[in-house]
Design a protein around this motif. Sequence first.
Motif, PDB file in Angstrom:
ATOM      1  N   LYS A 214       1.365  13.124   7.876  1.00 41.64           N
ATOM      2  CA  LYS A 214       1.305  12.077   7.285  1.00 41.64           C
ATOM      3  C   LYS A 214       2.156  11.793   6.751  1.00 41.64           C
ATOM      4  CE  LYS A 214      -2.977   9.143   4.945  1.00 41.64           C
ATOM      5  NZ  LYS A 214      -4.244   9.052   4.494  1.00 41.64           N
ATOM      6  N   TYR A 215       2.857  10.667   7.072  1.00 37.65           N
ATOM      7  CA  TYR A 215       3.882   9.644   6.953  1.00 37.65           C
ATOM      8  C   TYR A 215       4.023   8.239   6.181  1.00 37.65           C
ATOM      9  CZ  TYR A 215       5.368  14.450   9.845  1.00 37.65           C
ATOM     10  OH  TYR A 215       4.887  15.330  10.370  1.00 37.65           O
ATOM     11  N   PHE A 216       4.938   8.160   5.467  1.00 37.75           N
ATOM     12  CA  PHE A 216       4.747   6.913   4.103  1.00 37.75           C
ATOM     13  C   PHE A 216       6.057   6.265   4.254  1.00 37.75           C
ATOM     14  CE2 PHE A 216       1.579   9.372   2.716  1.00 37.75           C
ATOM     15  CZ  PHE A 216      -0.020   8.220   2.348  1.00 37.75           C
ATOM     16  N   ILE A 217       6.387   4.655   4.490  1.00 37.84           N
ATOM     17  CA  ILE A 217       7.929   4.601   4.788  1.00 37.84           C
ATOM     18  C   ILE A 217       7.584   3.014   3.669  1.00 37.84           C
ATOM     19  CG2 ILE A 217       9.403   3.709   6.460  1.00 37.84           C
ATOM     20  CD1 ILE A 217       6.956   5.932   7.764  1.00 37.84           C
ATOM     21  N   PHE A 218       8.261   3.005   3.085  1.00 36.12           N
ATOM     22  CA  PHE A 218       7.966   1.863   1.905  1.00 36.12           C
ATOM     23  C   PHE A 218       8.829   0.689   2.763  1.00 36.12           C
ATOM     24  CE2 PHE A 218       9.731  -0.774  -1.761  1.00 36.12           C
ATOM     25  CZ  PHE A 218       8.750  -0.438  -2.779  1.00 36.12           C
ATOM     26  N   THR A 219       8.293   0.011   3.187  1.00 34.09           N
ATOM     27  CA  THR A 219       9.116  -1.922   3.555  1.00 34.09           C
ATOM     28  C   THR A 219       8.113  -2.548   1.915  1.00 34.09           C
ATOM     29  OG1 THR A 219       6.461  -1.716   4.707  1.00 34.09           O
ATOM     30  CG2 THR A 219       8.659  -0.579   5.436  1.00 34.09           C
ATOM     31  N   GLY A 220       7.456  -2.513   1.858  1.00 37.87           N
ATOM     32  CA  GLY A 220       6.357  -3.483   0.670  1.00 37.87           C
ATOM     33  C   GLY A 220       5.374  -3.872   1.671  1.00 37.87           C
ATOM     34  N   ASN A 221       4.370  -3.964   1.256  1.00 40.28           N
ATOM     35  CA  ASN A 221       3.256  -5.037   1.888  1.00 40.28           C
ATOM     36  C   ASN A 221       3.316  -5.649   3.264  1.00 40.28           C
ATOM     37  OD1 ASN A 221       0.299  -7.673   2.199  1.00 40.28           O
ATOM     38  ND2 ASN A 221      -0.011  -4.515   2.979  1.00 40.28           N
ATOM     39  N   THR A 222       3.119  -5.580   4.902  1.00 38.54           N
ATOM     40  CA  THR A 222       3.482  -6.762   5.456  1.00 38.54           C
ATOM     41  C   THR A 222       1.543  -7.093   5.827  1.00 38.54           C
ATOM     42  OG1 THR A 222       3.093  -4.661   7.568  1.00 38.54           O
ATOM     43  CG2 THR A 222       5.224  -5.741   6.746  1.00 38.54           C
ATOM     44  N   THR A 223       1.207  -8.136   6.305  1.00 37.78           N
ATOM     45  CA  THR A 223       0.788  -8.535   7.680  1.00 37.78           C
ATOM     46  C   THR A 223      -0.284  -7.722   8.449  1.00 37.78           C
ATOM     47  OG1 THR A 223       1.037 -10.985   6.206  1.00 37.78           O
ATOM     48  CG2 THR A 223      -0.654 -10.587   8.134  1.00 37.78           C
ATOM     49  N   PHE A 224      -1.223  -6.753   7.616  1.00 34.18           N
ATOM     50  CA  PHE A 224      -1.921  -5.930   8.991  1.00 34.18           C
ATOM     51  C   PHE A 224      -1.143  -4.729   9.193  1.00 34.18           C
ATOM     52  CE2 PHE A 224      -5.224  -9.372   9.346  1.00 34.18           C
ATOM     53  CZ  PHE A 224      -5.501  -8.914   8.895  1.00 34.18           C
ATOM     54  N   GLY A 225      -0.008  -5.081   8.240  1.00 27.92           N
ATOM     55  CA  GLY A 225       0.762  -3.432   8.815  1.00 27.92           C
ATOM     56  C   GLY A 225       1.829  -3.460  10.174  1.00 27.92           C
ATOM     57  N   VAL A 226       1.326  -2.108  10.503  1.00 21.83           N
ATOM     58  CA  VAL A 226       2.774  -1.864  11.592  1.00 21.83           C
ATOM     59  C   VAL A 226       1.767  -2.209  13.178  1.00 21.83           C
ATOM     60  CG1 VAL A 226       4.164  -0.630  13.657  1.00 21.83           C
ATOM     61  CG2 VAL A 226       4.277   0.097  10.796  1.00 21.83           C
ATOM     62  N   GLN A 227       2.721  -3.790  13.519  1.00 24.09           N
ATOM     63  CA  GLN A 227       1.860  -4.398  15.466  1.00 24.09           C
ATOM     64  C   GLN A 227       1.763  -3.238  16.174  1.00 24.09           C
ATOM     65  OE1 GLN A 227      -0.703  -6.901  15.172  1.00 24.09           O
ATOM     66  NE2 GLN A 227      -0.843  -5.773  12.873  1.00 24.09           N
ATOM     67  N   ASN A 228       3.524  -2.575  16.299  1.00 27.21           N
ATOM     68  CA  ASN A 228       3.693  -2.305  17.315  1.00 27.21           C
ATOM     69  C   ASN A 228       4.597  -1.043  16.910  1.00 27.21           C
ATOM     70  OD1 ASN A 228       3.861  -3.015  21.188  1.00 27.21           O
ATOM     71  ND2 ASN A 228       2.863  -4.241  19.453  1.00 27.21           N
ATOM     72  N   GLY A 245       5.436 -10.021   5.497  1.00 28.27           N
ATOM     73  CA  GLY A 245       4.300 -10.315   4.340  1.00 28.27           C
ATOM     74  C   GLY A 245       4.488 -10.988   4.100  1.00 28.27           C
ATOM     75  N   LYS A 246       3.707 -10.995   2.126  1.00 24.82           N
ATOM     76  CA  LYS A 246       3.463 -12.476   1.683  1.00 24.82           C
ATOM     77  C   LYS A 246       4.177 -11.984   0.316  1.00 24.82           C
ATOM     78  CE  LYS A 246       2.396 -14.901   4.873  1.00 24.82           C
ATOM     79  NZ  LYS A 246       3.131 -16.243   6.467  1.00 24.82           N
ATOM     80  N   LYS A 247       4.591 -10.538  -0.163  1.00 25.31           N
ATOM     81  CA  LYS A 247       4.877 -10.445  -1.398  1.00 25.31           C
ATOM     82  C   LYS A 247       5.920 -11.164  -2.389  1.00 25.31           C
ATOM     83  CE  LYS A 247       1.702  -6.428  -2.284  1.00 25.31           C
ATOM     84  NZ  LYS A 247       1.833  -5.541  -3.074  1.00 25.31           N
ATOM     85  N   PRO A 248       5.992 -12.221  -2.483  1.00 26.95           N
ATOM     86  CA  PRO A 248       7.729 -12.803  -3.122  1.00 26.95           C
ATOM     87  C   PRO A 248       8.658 -11.277  -3.548  1.00 26.95           C
ATOM     88  CG  PRO A 248       6.160 -13.293  -4.620  1.00 26.95           C
ATOM     89  CD  PRO A 248       5.563 -12.590  -4.292  1.00 26.95           C
ATOM     90  N   ILE A 249       8.565 -10.255  -4.120  1.00 32.16           N
ATOM     91  CA  ILE A 249       9.303  -9.082  -4.610  1.00 32.16           C
ATOM     92  C   ILE A 249       9.730  -8.281  -3.805  1.00 32.16           C
ATOM     93  CG2 ILE A 249       8.212  -9.197  -6.367  1.00 32.16           C
ATOM     94  CD1 ILE A 249       6.908  -7.098  -5.965  1.00 32.16           C
ATOM     95  N   TYR A 250       9.217  -8.706  -2.302  1.00 31.14           N
ATOM     96  CA  TYR A 250       9.792  -8.521  -0.853  1.00 31.14           C
ATOM     97  C   TYR A 250      10.370  -8.889  -0.217  1.00 31.14           C
ATOM     98  CZ  TYR A 250       7.495  -4.713  -2.961  1.00 31.14           C
ATOM     99  OH  TYR A 250       6.669  -3.321  -3.676  1.00 31.14           O
ATOM    100  N   PRO A 251      11.707  -8.989   1.178  1.00 31.35           N
ATOM    101  CA  PRO A 251      12.777  -9.248   1.970  1.00 31.35           C
ATOM    102  C   PRO A 251      11.063  -9.770   3.059  1.00 31.35           C
ATOM    103  CG  PRO A 251      12.950  -7.185   1.818  1.00 31.35           C
ATOM    104  CD  PRO A 251      12.268  -6.767   0.077  1.00 31.35           C
ATOM    105  N   ASN A 252      10.287  -8.876   3.096  1.00 34.39           N
ATOM    106  CA  ASN A 252       9.545  -9.684   4.009  1.00 34.39           C
ATOM    107  C   ASN A 252      10.561  -9.862   5.421  1.00 34.39           C
ATOM    108  OD1 ASN A 252       7.218  -9.542   2.567  1.00 34.39           O
ATOM    109  ND2 ASN A 252       7.868 -11.812   1.745  1.00 34.39           N
ATOM    110  N   HIS A 253      10.782  -9.340   5.831  1.00 35.52           N
ATOM    111  CA  HIS A 253      10.719  -9.136   7.479  1.00 35.52           C
ATOM    112  C   HIS A 253       9.800  -9.013   8.613  1.00 35.52           C
ATOM    113  CE1 HIS A 253      15.188  -9.451   5.764  1.00 35.52           C
ATOM    114  NE2 HIS A 253      14.848  -7.833   4.999  1.00 35.52           N
ATOM    115  N   PRO A 254      10.454  -9.239   9.643  1.00 37.11           N
ATOM    116  CA  PRO A 254       9.516  -8.594  10.806  1.00 37.11           C
ATOM    117  C   PRO A 254       9.391  -7.413  11.913  1.00 37.11           C
ATOM    118  CG  PRO A 254      10.821 -10.421  12.004  1.00 37.11           C
ATOM    119  CD  PRO A 254      11.450  -9.923  10.011  1.00 37.11           C
TER     120      PRO A 254
END
Length: 345
Positions: A214-228, A245-254
Amino acid sequence: MITQFHKGGHIQGIARDLDGNIYCSFTTELIKYSPEGELLGSVNGLTGHLGCLASGADGRIWGSLEYKNDSIGSGILRRTGTEFSGNGFYAVIFDGSKIDRMNMNATTDGVMTAVYLAEVAADYEYETELTGGGLLKHRFGCSGIDGMTFAPAPGDPDGKPLLCVAYGIYRDVNRTDNDYQVILAYDTEKWDSYALPLRQDAMHTSGPAAPDGKYFIFTGNTTFGVQNLEYDAENGRMVMAVYNGKKPIYPNHPMYIADWKAAPKHQRLVGFGDGTEGDTVPLWCAGLYDADSGIYGWDFPHGSTGMICLGGGEWLFSHPTKSEEGFSSEITVHRWVGTTPDGFK
């Protein structure tokens, strides 16, 4: 290749078998196309959310399938005219060689079996009382599963392929414990003993008690996680396509890329007040860098509805479309070039 229009829902994932046939998940349907784009068959009758697809070494097609009564699940139930029968999270296996006609039934025509993922159910159904009152639900923000691929364990590039299943993560800008992508890894070598046909009115719970990793990758919150989710074996990289994602403290890439050659580091997870620990995998140190969060990402706009790594730098990506006729997609070749901001051209 341009798919025909389908009514099951928007395209969720794509995969390719050993003969080059292309499979597309349209939420409640699986569609099979020849390499030239000829429609060969379809599987329907699903009342859950069929998401990302993955190709097994034996040519079978795997997919993530979830049943739940949240906004996504209830929408599917309304469209299919069925009633909620309980939460269920499965890795499903399609025998593509048997898909030889249109409108085959997923549960009665012998083309699909399912393996229950108890770890996902436990995290999805988790709830605990907060000190100030109220409930905190869904451990790690788990909304179920979506992304799926085969890859060795991180840090072991020559290891055996494991089924990697990524969580969906609820978008919630007020939580701090939902900023990791979560990937479960399973050794499926003996899974034929678990795999059973799925009755959607009496869903089984045949499956492994726990994942092998079980592995954790820090990206900041995204909308519904990993789609693909797609593993690039030549470069040892795990590519994660997401809804921003929508948190303003993160870059929120696709798109984010994890360095799967790096050995996991067991450490305390950021954003948890109770000292929760986990095995973390770093992002690949390339792309657009945000110094405040330490996050690397890419702005390639495709992948969230399907991607396949072909090797040699070539990839297939889904470009979805919608009209009054239904949902379709143009499956398009892109090449990895590694330049920012997109990485692909």
